[in-house]
Design a protein around this motif. Structure first.
Motif, PDB file in Angstrom:
ATOM      1  N   LEU A   1       0.827  -1.209   0.000  1.00 16.75           N
ATOM      2  CA  LEU A   1       0.000   0.000   0.000  1.00 16.75           C
ATOM      3  C   LEU A   1       0.860   1.258   0.000  1.00 16.75           C
ATOM      4  N   VAL A   2       1.932   1.250   0.792  1.00 10.63           N
ATOM      5  CA  VAL A   2       2.825   2.402   0.841  1.00 10.63           C
ATOM      6  C   VAL A   2       3.482   2.618  -0.515  1.00 10.63           C
ATOM      7  N   GLU A   3       3.940   1.536  -1.133  1.00 10.34           N
ATOM      8  CA  GLU A   3       4.583   1.643  -2.446  1.00 10.34           C
ATOM      9  C   GLU A   3       3.592   2.136  -3.496  1.00 10.34           C
ATOM     10  N   ARG A   4       2.361   1.643  -3.448  1.00  7.66           N
ATOM     11  CA  ARG A   4       1.325   2.078  -4.405  1.00  7.66           C
ATOM     12  C   ARG A   4       0.996   3.557  -4.196  1.00  7.66           C
ATOM     13  N   GLU A   5       0.919   3.990  -2.930  1.00  9.54           N
ATOM     14  CA  GLU A   5       0.647   5.394  -2.639  1.00  9.54           C
ATOM     15  C   GLU A   5       1.770   6.276  -3.186  1.00  9.54           C
ATOM     16  N   LYS A   6       3.003   5.831  -3.000  1.00  8.81           N
ATOM     17  CA  LYS A   6       4.160   6.582  -3.501  1.00  8.81           C
ATOM     18  C   LYS A   6       4.113   6.689  -5.029  1.00  8.81           C
ATOM     19  N   GLU A   7       3.782   5.596  -5.700  1.00 11.26           N
ATOM     20  CA  GLU A   7       3.685   5.603  -7.160  1.00 11.26           C
ATOM     21  C   GLU A   7       2.605   6.577  -7.636  1.00 11.26           C
ATOM     22  N   MET A   8       1.469   6.585  -6.949  1.00  6.80           N
ATOM     23  CA  MET A   8       0.371   7.478  -7.336  1.00  6.80           C
ATOM     24  C   MET A   8       0.765   8.943  -7.155  1.00  6.80           C
ATOM     25  N   ILE A   9       1.441   9.250  -6.049  1.00  9.86           N
ATOM     26  CA  ILE A   9       1.873  10.627  -5.797  1.00  9.86           C
ATOM     27  C   ILE A   9       2.902  11.045  -6.832  1.00  9.86           C
ATOM     28  N   GLU A  10       3.859  10.172  -7.132  1.00 11.93           N
ATOM     29  CA  GLU A  10       4.880  10.498  -8.134  1.00 11.93           C
ATOM     30  C   GLU A  10       4.263  10.704  -9.513  1.00 11.93           C
ATOM     31  N   ALA A  11       3.279   9.892  -9.864  1.00 11.84           N
ATOM     32  CA  ALA A  11       2.608  10.055 -11.163  1.00 11.84           C
ATOM     33  C   ALA A  11       1.873  11.393 -11.225  1.00 11.84           C
ATOM     34  N   ALA A  12       1.202  11.756 -10.132  1.00  7.49           N
ATOM     35  CA  ALA A  12       0.494  13.040 -10.095  1.00  7.49           C
ATOM     36  C   ALA A  12       1.479  14.197 -10.161  1.00  7.49           C
ATOM     37  N   LEU A  13       2.612  14.083  -9.470  1.00  8.26           N
ATOM     38  CA  LEU A  13       3.636  15.132  -9.530  1.00  8.26           C
ATOM     39  C   LEU A  13       4.216  15.243 -10.944  1.00  8.26           C
ATOM     40  N   ARG A  14       4.409  14.116 -11.594  1.00  6.39           N
ATOM     41  CA  ARG A  14       4.928  14.116 -12.960  1.00  6.39           C
ATOM     42  C   ARG A  14       3.950  14.824 -13.896  1.00  6.39           C
ATOM     43  N   ASP A  15       2.668  14.481 -13.772  1.00  6.44           N
ATOM     44  CA  ASP A  15       1.638  15.093 -14.613  1.00  6.44           C
ATOM     45  C   ASP A  15       1.504  16.595 -14.342  1.00  6.44           C
ATOM     46  N   ALA A  16       1.719  16.999 -13.073  1.00  8.30           N
ATOM     47  CA  ALA A  16       1.583  18.406 -12.691  1.00  8.30           C
ATOM     48  C   ALA A  16       2.920  19.141 -12.762  1.00  8.30           C
ATOM     49  N   GLU A  17       3.928  18.479 -13.291  1.00  7.05           N
ATOM     50  CA  GLU A  17       5.273  19.058 -13.452  1.00  7.05           C
ATOM     51  C   GLU A  17       5.832  19.578 -12.135  1.00  7.05           C
ATOM     52  N   GLY A  18       5.616  18.804 -11.063  1.00  6.55           N
ATOM     53  CA  GLY A  18       6.179  19.136  -9.760  1.00  6.55           C
ATOM     54  C   GLY A  18       5.368  20.112  -8.930  1.00  6.55           C
ATOM     55  N   VAL A  19       4.269  20.627  -9.468  1.00  7.89           N
ATOM     56  CA  VAL A  19       3.429  21.586  -8.738  1.00  7.89           C
ATOM     57  C   VAL A  19       2.487  20.804  -7.818  1.00  7.89           C
ATOM     58  N   VAL A  20       2.457  21.190  -6.538  1.00  8.73           N
ATOM     59  CA  VAL A  20       1.612  20.493  -5.575  1.00  8.73           C
ATOM     60  C   VAL A  20       0.247  21.160  -5.449  1.00  8.73           C
ATOM     61  N   GLY A  21       0.216  22.489  -5.244  1.00  8.74           N
ATOM     62  CA  GLY A  21      -1.045  23.206  -5.017  1.00  8.74           C
ATOM     63  C   GLY A  21      -1.640  23.762  -6.293  1.00  8.74           C
ATOM     64  N   GLY A  22      -2.763  24.438  -6.129  1.00  5.96           N
ATOM     65  CA  GLY A  22      -3.429  25.062  -7.270  1.00  5.96           C
ATOM     66  C   GLY A  22      -4.385  24.120  -7.971  1.00  5.96           C
ATOM     67  N   PRO A  23      -5.156  24.661  -8.898  1.00  6.61           N
ATOM     68  CA  PRO A  23      -6.187  23.859  -9.568  1.00  6.61           C
ATOM     69  C   PRO A  23      -5.641  22.762 -10.479  1.00  6.61           C
ATOM     70  N   THR A  24      -4.401  22.897 -10.943  1.00  5.38           N
ATOM     71  CA  THR A  24      -3.828  21.863 -11.811  1.00  5.38           C
ATOM     72  C   THR A  24      -2.689  21.117 -11.121  1.00  5.38           C
ATOM     73  N   GLY A  25      -2.521  21.344  -9.820  1.00  2.00           N
ATOM     74  CA  GLY A  25      -1.446  20.706  -9.065  1.00  2.00           C
ATOM     75  C   GLY A  25      -1.746  19.254  -8.734  1.00  2.00           C
ATOM     76  N   ALA A  26      -0.741  18.588  -8.202  1.00  2.07           N
ATOM     77  CA  ALA A  26      -0.853  17.169  -7.872  1.00  2.07           C
ATOM     78  C   ALA A  26      -1.921  16.918  -6.811  1.00  2.07           C
ATOM     79  N   ALA A  27      -2.053  17.822  -5.840  1.00  3.69           N
ATOM     80  CA  ALA A  27      -3.053  17.636  -4.783  1.00  3.69           C
ATOM     81  C   ALA A  27      -4.469  17.613  -5.375  1.00  3.69           C
ATOM     82  N   ALA A  28      -4.736  18.523  -6.288  1.00  2.99           N
ATOM     83  CA  ALA A  28      -6.059  18.557  -6.931  1.00  2.99           C
ATOM     84  C   ALA A  28      -6.288  17.293  -7.752  1.00  2.99           C
ATOM     85  N   ARG A  29      -5.260  16.823  -8.427  1.00  2.00           N
ATOM     86  CA  ARG A  29      -5.377  15.600  -9.234  1.00  2.00           C
ATOM     87  C   ARG A  29      -5.685  14.383  -8.371  1.00  2.00           C
ATOM     88  N   LEU A  30      -5.123  14.371  -7.148  1.00  2.51           N
ATOM     89  CA  LEU A  30      -5.334  13.242  -6.241  1.00  2.51           C
ATOM     90  C   LEU A  30      -6.560  13.424  -5.349  1.00  2.51           C
TER      91      LEU A  30
END
Length: 116
Positions: A63-92
């Motif tokens: 579960l930890v490894e899967r969570e890490k993969e999901m966060i990394e994929a979201a960060l990749r898609d958001a080009e490292g941006v965490v906040g904002g409407p197109t950031g990784a947090a919004a994607r997740l």
């Protein structure tokens, strides 16, 4: 079962049990195996019965490894941006501070996903 459990980890432990049950659910029924509540029940000395079909360490590590993969994929898609409407947090679908906390906890290097 939930009311009888002592909850030594307080609300965080409760949250983890509920999240794990939701993630591992095969259908629309919420189910928590008794073995997940491994501490003694309040006021009782016997241990909660162990369900041999639940594997603890590999499951948690998976579960930890899967969570890490999901966060990394979201960060990749958001080009490292965490906040904002197109950031990784919004994607997740999680708050920005929650994601920042998980990034620190999992040792993810956010800058690796920023585009030059």
């Amino acid at each position: 079962m939930f009311q009888c459990y002592d909850w030594p980890g307080n609300v965080r432990e409760l949250q983890n049990v509920v999240e794990r049950a939701v993630v591992l659910s095969d259908n629309d029924t919420f189910f928590v195996p008794e073995s997940w509540l491994k501490a003694t029940l309040r006021g009782q000395t016997e241990q909660v019965s162990v369900d041999s079909s639940v594997i603890h360490l590999p499951l948690i590590a998976n579960l930890v490894e899967r969570e890490k993969e999901m966060i990394e994929a979201a960060l990749r898609d958001a080009e490292g941006v965490v906040g904002g409407p197109t950031g990784a947090a919004a994607r997740l679908g999680v708050p920005r501070e929650t994601l920042n906390s998980k990034i620190r906890k999992l040792g993810i290097k956010r800058y690796l996903f920023k585009r030059s």
